[in-house]
Write a protein that holds these residues in place. Sequence first.
Motif, mmCIF file in Angstrom:
data_model
loop_
_atom_site.group_PDB
_atom_site.id
_atom_site.type_symbol
_atom_site.label_atom_id
_atom_site.label_comp_id
_atom_site.label_asym_id
_atom_site.label_seq_id
_atom_site.Cartn_x
_atom_site.Cartn_y
_atom_site.Cartn_z
ATOM 1 N N MET A 36 0.848 -1.187 0.000
ATOM 2 C CA MET A 36 0.000 0.000 0.000
ATOM 3 C C MET A 36 0.881 1.234 0.000
ATOM 4 O O MET A 36 1.938 1.255 0.623
ATOM 5 N N ALA A 40 -2.464 6.065 1.178
ATOM 6 C CA ALA A 40 -3.528 5.114 1.513
ATOM 7 C C ALA A 40 -3.408 4.662 2.963
ATOM 8 O O ALA A 40 -4.408 4.547 3.687
ATOM 9 N N LEU A 41 -2.173 4.433 3.418
ATOM 10 C CA LEU A 41 -1.971 4.018 4.809
ATOM 11 C C LEU A 41 -2.393 5.113 5.788
ATOM 12 O O LEU A 41 -2.985 4.835 6.838
ATOM 13 N N HIS A 78 -7.768 6.698 -3.526
ATOM 14 C CA HIS A 78 -7.090 5.949 -2.458
ATOM 15 C C HIS A 78 -8.082 5.101 -1.671
ATOM 16 O O HIS A 78 -7.748 3.980 -1.249
ATOM 17 N N LEU A 82 -7.864 1.060 -1.213
ATOM 18 C CA LEU A 82 -7.956 0.378 0.084
ATOM 19 C C LEU A 82 -9.016 -0.713 0.049
ATOM 20 O O LEU A 82 -8.807 -1.819 0.563
ATOM 21 N N ALA A 85 -7.702 -3.680 -1.820
ATOM 22 C CA ALA A 85 -6.649 -4.407 -1.100
ATOM 23 C C ALA A 85 -7.199 -5.208 0.073
ATOM 24 O O ALA A 85 -6.748 -6.321 0.340
ATOM 25 N N GLN A 181 -0.508 3.807 -7.414
ATOM 26 C CA GLN A 181 -0.509 2.826 -6.338
ATOM 27 C C GLN A 181 -1.185 1.520 -6.741
ATOM 28 O O GLN A 181 -1.021 0.503 -6.077
ATOM 29 N N HIS A 182 -1.968 1.557 -7.822
ATOM 30 C CA HIS A 182 -2.714 0.350 -8.216
ATOM 31 C C HIS A 182 -1.831 -0.646 -8.951
ATOM 32 O O HIS A 182 -1.981 -1.863 -8.777
#
Length: 492
Positions: A36, A40-41, A78, A82, A85, A181-182
């Motif tokens: 991640m 996103a975190l 984002h 999430l 994920a 990020q994807h």
Amino acid sequence: MNNLREINSDTVLRFGPYAFHLHQRLILDGDRPLRMGGRALEILQVLVEHAGAVVSKDALIAHVWPTSVVEEINLRVHIAALRRALGDGPNGQPYIVNIPQRGYSFIAPVQHDRAGTPVLVETVHKPQHNLPARLTPVTGRDSIVGSVVRQLPVRRFMTLIGPAGIGKTTVALRVAELLLQHYRDGVWMVDLSAIDDPSQLFDHLSRTLELDVGAKALAQRHALVVLDNCEHLLERCRTVVDDLLASAPRLSILATSREPLRAAGETLLRLPPLTVPPASAIYSVDEAMGYSAVQLLVSRARARQQGFALRQQDLKAVREICRRLDGLPLAIELAAAQIDALALVGLQAQLGNCFQLLSQGRRTAVPRHQNLKAALDWSYERLSPLEQIVLQRLAVFKMAFTLGAAIGVISGAMLLPANLVSVVESLANKSLLSVEQGNGVTRYRFLNTTRTYALEKLENSGYLRAFELRYERYISRTHWTSVGQVVLQFVE
């Protein structure tokens, strides 16, 4: 490469099968770390720490981007990452739910623990990419960008099409940024305007993607490739896209072109102009700022001229500027660069000579984007000689026209009606003419900027007056025919 880090009295937030180690900024699914991005975190940490409560979108944005002005779509992207994920929670619902008009809520039960056990962590590298740094925000494209971001990972191949200056590259880059990020193996921009020989395309692609063993190296990559400016290499692009999608099942491709590639599985999205004020009067600055073309003009003017503010007395000039420039982002940006020298009223007065006015381009841009004429030259020089002639002659039409009208005005011994029909359709496919449907009739229309460009070419050819006379005779004949029909109906 793996490394061993000690968790010293780390706080661990546990939910479902996951353990969120805050100090390490690590989420484990059992023993497997989830990949991640940092943003996103941060979003997840806020939501998990406030599990069961609603956190507003503004609060999330302020926490995650405290020193930046960002669009809401950043947050939505984002949140979507999430959800992908984490999957669904124990109750079959997503862990994160949207509360309309309020914000987001993390709805699973959360347990707070302390941990003192060493954890073997796979180092997570930052996403790989070759995207240029963004110097200015993207205006008026949230809806389109969001649509592509949502669809592309599923559809795998999409093409953004539209005329010169409409902002295809800008939209593609914004989509690529939001999907960094994807795609675990990176996001790569391949500018095809740098090559003219179709045989060089694959070598250019391989160099950009740093492929040592050809396309086979992409077979297992989870990556996004942006093919920018495909219009002059359509056949070769079509072949390469077909081969890549077949051989690399986890690869996605986003193309930009002034006409469709017509490759298998292609999803087309035609970019519209920015929204412009109506021909009727606008009565307030707030009303004017509701149109994205005005937003872009004002934003770029402020960047050039400190203290610039749109005033009530400017509204008529701003409306006319945005309408005359067709809501084209490139044209509006170039016009805004002249405001400090001409002011809005002066800029409006100069629009009749728009190509001279908009010739002061951005020196850091690629040649075809440095000014409006260069952008149109790129398209015009790639037309066949017959397409160039038809484009010039059609410019005598001041309004939308039908194929019948085009045949009546510009066809002749050297340009037969049957040939003209196919050429007009080709020009529309190449985004040099807009197509309008109404009452079962197809009409074609120029953008003001394209028509001005084509008229200049027709004048340089020496045939402008001849085709203006043909146009006037056709309009006059059509008018009196219509009047005669009305009279006959009245007599009957």
